[in-house]
Design an enzyme around this catalytic site. Structure first.
Site, PDB file in Angstrom:
ATOM      1  N   GLU A 225     -19.548  10.528  -4.448  1.00 52.05           N
ATOM      2  CA  GLU A 225     -20.006  11.526  -3.480  1.00 52.05           C
ATOM      3  C   GLU A 225     -20.034  12.920  -4.103  1.00 52.05           C
ATOM      4  O   GLU A 225     -20.931  13.729  -3.817  1.00 52.05           O
ATOM      5  CB  GLU A 225     -19.100  11.497  -2.248  1.00 52.05           C
ATOM      6  CG  GLU A 225     -19.244  10.213  -1.438  1.00 52.05           C
ATOM      7  CD  GLU A 225     -18.157  10.039  -0.395  1.00 52.05           C
ATOM      8  OE1 GLU A 225     -18.475   9.645   0.733  1.00 52.05           O
ATOM      9  OE2 GLU A 225     -16.976  10.290  -0.706  1.00 52.05           O
TER      10      GLU A 225
ATOM     11  N   ALA B 271     -10.632  10.024  -3.794  1.00 62.20           N
ATOM     12  CA  ALA B 271      -9.425  10.619  -3.232  1.00 62.20           C
ATOM     13  C   ALA B 271      -8.175   9.951  -3.789  1.00 62.20           C
ATOM     14  O   ALA B 271      -8.147   8.740  -4.028  1.00 62.20           O
ATOM     15  CB  ALA B 271      -9.446  10.484  -1.712  1.00 62.20           C
TER      16      ALA B 271
ATOM     17  N   GLY C  25     -15.162   8.955  -3.449  1.00 61.16           N
ATOM     18  CA  GLY C  25     -15.395  10.390  -3.407  1.00 61.16           C
ATOM     19  C   GLY C  25     -15.903  10.948  -4.712  1.00 61.16           C
ATOM     20  O   GLY C  25     -16.548  12.000  -4.740  1.00 61.16           O
TER      21      GLY C  25
ATOM     22  N   GLU D 237     -14.441   2.026  -0.601  1.00 58.81           N
ATOM     23  CA  GLU D 237     -13.523   2.403   0.472  1.00 58.81           C
ATOM     24  C   GLU D 237     -13.120   1.234   1.369  1.00 58.81           C
ATOM     25  O   GLU D 237     -11.966   1.134   1.803  1.00 58.81           O
ATOM     26  CB  GLU D 237     -14.145   3.523   1.322  1.00 58.81           C
ATOM     27  CG  GLU D 237     -14.165   4.889   0.658  1.00 58.81           C
ATOM     28  CD  GLU D 237     -15.377   5.130  -0.210  1.00 58.81           C
ATOM     29  OE1 GLU D 237     -15.607   6.278  -0.640  1.00 58.81           O
ATOM     30  OE2 GLU D 237     -16.121   4.156  -0.483  1.00 58.81           O
TER      31      GLU D 237
END
Length: 262
Positions: free
Chosen positions: A118, A69, A115, A138
């Protein structure tokens, strides 16, 4: 060649292969809310196509597949918007990619972090450049994996390995990612997209319905999409029967059907 694009996510279809590229190389392909929506649009286009038999997901440039992100984008959100527009919507879109009928190949051309890792996990096949790195950093910025790193990735490589990545913030190289099961193949240099295209071409030579049903059965076997897989397959099987043709004919002719169990 059909093409759809936004400034930061592009969809190109060549023959039976759709290639979706994150086009934000100057920001290491970090994801913004607009890019999440563009990924959703691309997945919808691919799912609706009867011509596409395989999809490739990759990033622009030679440094990063996706570093997750965009911090500036999500840091500006209010808490409820973080839930509504960011985490929840991201889950929906990543699930949409994971449940595409056609096989998805992640061509990981560089760093796949947070992300980005992911996103790579939604693919059925993952190939990476030997210089790529992987991690869930994170906690180093006081947040948590938000797009199924604790769920889909745990199913892929096991909860213990996900804990190691997420709780320590450790980055691993392509060799280690291959060893623990994140990757299927490592590619020297920057030939990763070419290798993904080679794999896609091979998939496209196979019987498409068989490939798609096989993907659904494997996913259902581990508890993912069981209801939709069962109902879709049952509906397709029922539609091939003489009774199905009789049912439609009797409806159109406004008469009672005569079913024969055939």
């Amino acid at each position: 060649m059909p093409e759809a694009a936004t400034d930061q996510v592009s969809l190109q279809i060549s023959g039976a292969v759709a290639t979706v590229t994150l086009n934000r190389a100057d920001k290491l392909n970090a994801l913004t809310p607009a890019m999440i929506e563009a990924l959703a649009d691309a997945a919808t286009h691919i799912e609706a196509s009867n011509e596409v038999r395989c999809a490739i997901l990759t990033g622009a440039g030679d440094k990063a597949f996706c570093v997750g992100a965009d911090i500036n984008a999500w840091a500006a959100l209010e808490p409820l918007d973080m839930w509504r527009r960011w985490v929840k919507r991201g889950h929906q879109v990543f699930d949409q990619w994971a449940h595409l009928r056609v096989p998805v190949i992640a061509a990981i051309n560089g760093h796949a972090l947070g992300g980005g890792l992911e996103l790579a996990a939604v693919a059925d096949i993952r190939v990476a450049a030997s210089a790529a790195t992987f991690g869930l950093p994170e906690a180093t910025i006081a947040t948590c994996p938000g797009w199924s790193g604790t769920q889909r990735l745990a199913t892929l490589i096991g909860a213990s390995r996900v804990k190691y990545l997420a709780l320590t913030g450790t980055r691993i190289d392509a060799q280690e990612a291959w060893r623990i099961g994140i990757l299927h193949e490592r590619v020297e240099g920057q030939a990763v997209l070419a290798r993904a295209q080679e794999l896609a071409a091979g998939i496209c030579k196979l019987a498409p319905v068989s490939v798609q049903l096989t993907k659904q059965m494997i996913d259902a076997g581990r508890g993912d999409g069981v209801a939709s897989a069962l109902e879709a397959m049952a509906g397709a099987l029922a539609a091939t029967t003489a009774d199905a043709r009789e049912g439609i004919a009797s409806f159109r002719e406004k008469r009672q059907p005569v079913f024969r169990g055939e």
